[in-house]
Design an enzyme around this catalytic site. Structure first.
Site, PDB file in Angstrom:
ATOM      1  CD  GLU A 234       0.140  11.798 -13.445  1.00 62.39           C
ATOM      2  OE1 GLU A 234      -0.068  10.613 -13.673  1.00 62.39           O
ATOM      3  OE2 GLU A 234      -0.223  12.720 -14.224  1.00 62.39           O
TER       4      GLU A 234
ATOM      5  CG  HIS B 119       3.233   7.363 -11.839  1.00 65.66           C
ATOM      6  ND1 HIS B 119       2.312   6.587 -12.513  1.00 65.66           N
ATOM      7  CD2 HIS B 119       2.814   8.651 -12.005  1.00 65.66           C
ATOM      8  CE1 HIS B 119       1.391   7.362 -13.074  1.00 65.66           C
ATOM      9  NE2 HIS B 119       1.674   8.612 -12.797  1.00 65.66           N
TER      10      HIS B 119
ATOM     11  CB  CYS C 196      -0.645   0.765 -11.398  1.00 65.96           C
ATOM     12  SG  CYS C 196       1.063   1.069 -11.759  1.00 65.96           S
TER      13      CYS C 196
END
Ligand code: SUG
Length: 446
Positions: free
Chosen positions: A175, A251, A371
């Site tokens: 990721e 995350h 993000c």
């Protein structure tokens, strides 16, 4: 590596930003499913964040959105005929697949790639490994365009090395930078790189979460470190606490953020907090730096509060005067525990300035300030060697705001994805964008 700075590459929100509930394990994405989105507002909020930071002397750049809908995906899944026919058939028989093909999730560029600056790598180049994002269908095809985009910007192989995504299989779930933190004394100096994984395919000692999927695998983190030629003694691999993944921390950047020698993290972030902090401290000593840790206790801010407010998804930035600034989402002030915590934060003295921002459109899909940006540390020479058209300036800001206002809708509902006109709108918007950014071949020949 002299005069290095951290560039924040923010994802420009695409014209199809919508709420489709595609990310199981991401609480906000589920809660927003099928609500009306406002792509225009989303893009303008993102641009205002870039501008706010650029005005404060932070090096800022833009990563363009991806072409949507992804007709290659629709064709691969058996839809046939013209583009309009494929959209019609997908909307009628499998709307969730159409939503995946239309996803604007590439806006969260912390998931685009993992980046190691040249001070850390064996060959002295900046290394990028494109993330395969293979745990979610709607994100699993981003890597194709991400690789093209990164190669177009970081084309000079004397300075940059762009690696394709890892094999797309559960062993290598990757990721990108959302599970990676770099610590250093200053950007020009060698640092340490911390990789946080949530699962392992082959290590039986690693306990996975029970409710929600862990996205990053240990094997992927190991492979990225190998590809980048990192020094083993300055590379740390640790496990995220599976219990917090089950509470919505999909995350690591939802529960920890680091910059320079400062680590801002929640007590429950890791399987073994003490060991993690000790490992970071010892590794940092090797590069003559001392770790400063701000640990947030569960009694101050619960994991649930961290997930709703996105306190740790803040941007921790070094200002031009060398002091630290924290940019939090405004949701932090809507949460009683978090706003009480922030009222005292400056007394820790490591953080000099606290700013907040309205990113509601992105937050409703589980994407906060951190993000939305990919951090790339570059020397002056490297910065000059990358494509210049994506560097954020007041002029680019003005052009992009006009562009968004001309091309973006201000309401997008799930049923609007069935409208073939939307696809045409996106195509003409992106054709113009590639001219604005001076990247003429960005979307051709895919
Ligand atoms: O992968 N949301 C993204 C949010 C990514 C946040 N990134 C970081 N934490 N670095 C995700 O879950 C929602 C899409 C939807 O439901 O329509 C989405 O993909």
């Amino acid at each position: 590596m002299k005069n290095a700075r951290e560039y924040n590459f923010d994802g420009l929100v695409g014209p199809t930003h919508n709420y489709a509930g595609l990310s199981f394990g991401n609480v906000a994405s589920f809660l927003s499913a099928n609500k009306a989105s406002n792509p225009k507002e989303a893009a303008l909020q993102g641009l205002d964040k870039m501008r706010m930071l650029a005005q404060r002397g932070i090096a800022q750049a833009v990563l363009p959105p991806q072409d949507r809908p992804n007709f290659r995906l629709l064709r691969q899944l058996g839809f046939k005929g013209t583009e309009a026919q494929m959209i019609e058939a997908a909307a009628r028989t499998a709307p969730i697949l159409l939503a995946c093909a239309y996803s604007a999730a590439s806006m969260w560029t912390a998931n685009a790639a993992t980046v190691s600056p040249s001070a850390d790598t064996a060959d002295g180049r900046v290394h990028f490994t494109v993330a395969n994002l293979n745990t979610k269908l709607h994100r699993s095809f981003e890597c194709v365009q991400t690789e093209r985009t990164l190669r177009a910007i970081f084309y000079n192989e004397n300075y940059f090395s762009v690696h394709q995504a890892l094999p797309s299989t559960p062993v290598f779930g990757d990721e990108g930078a959302a599970n990676h933190t770099r610590f250093c004394s200053e950007y020009s100096a060698a640092g340490i790189e911390l990789f946080v994984y949530g699962r392992s395919e082959w290590d039986a000692h690693i306990v996975s979460p029970k409710k929600f999927p862990a996205r990053q695998s240990k094997e992927a983190s190991n492979a990225v470190a190998r590809l980048h030629g990192l020094d083993e003694s300055r590379t740390i691999f640790v496990q995220q606490n599976p219990d917090v993944i089950d509470l919505g921390v999909f995350h690591n950047d939802v529960i920890a953020v680091g910059n320079g020698n400062l680590f801002f993290y929640h007590q429950e972030a890791f399987v073994n907090e003490k060991v993690v902090i000790e490992q970071c401290r010892t590794a940092l000593q090797q590069v003559a730096a001392e770790l400063r840790a701000i640990r947030v206790d569960s009694a101050q801010v619960s994991v649930a509060d961290a997930v709703t407010s996105y306190l740790f998804n803040s941007q921790l930035l070094t200002k031009p005067d060398g002091k630290m600034m924290l940019l939090v989402p405004q949701e932090c002030y809507q949460n009683r525990a978090v706003s009480a915590y922030l009222a005292n934060l400056k007394s820790y003295d490591a953080i000099d300035e606290l700013l907040s921002i309205d990113l509601r459109q992105s937050m409703c899909n589980g994407g906060g300030p951190a993000c939305l940006r990919l951090r790339v540390e570059l020397t002056e020479q490297q910065a000059n060697a990358m494509h210049q058209g994506i560097i954020f300036t007041e002029d680019l800001y003005a052009r992009l705001v006009q562009w968004v206002k001309r091309h973006y809708r201000d309401v997008l509902l799930p049923e609007d994805l069935a409208d073939p006109i939307l696809a045409l709108e996106v195509q003409s918007a992106l054709a113009e964008l590639s001219e604005i950014l001076d990247l003429p071949a960005l979307y051709t020949d895919l």
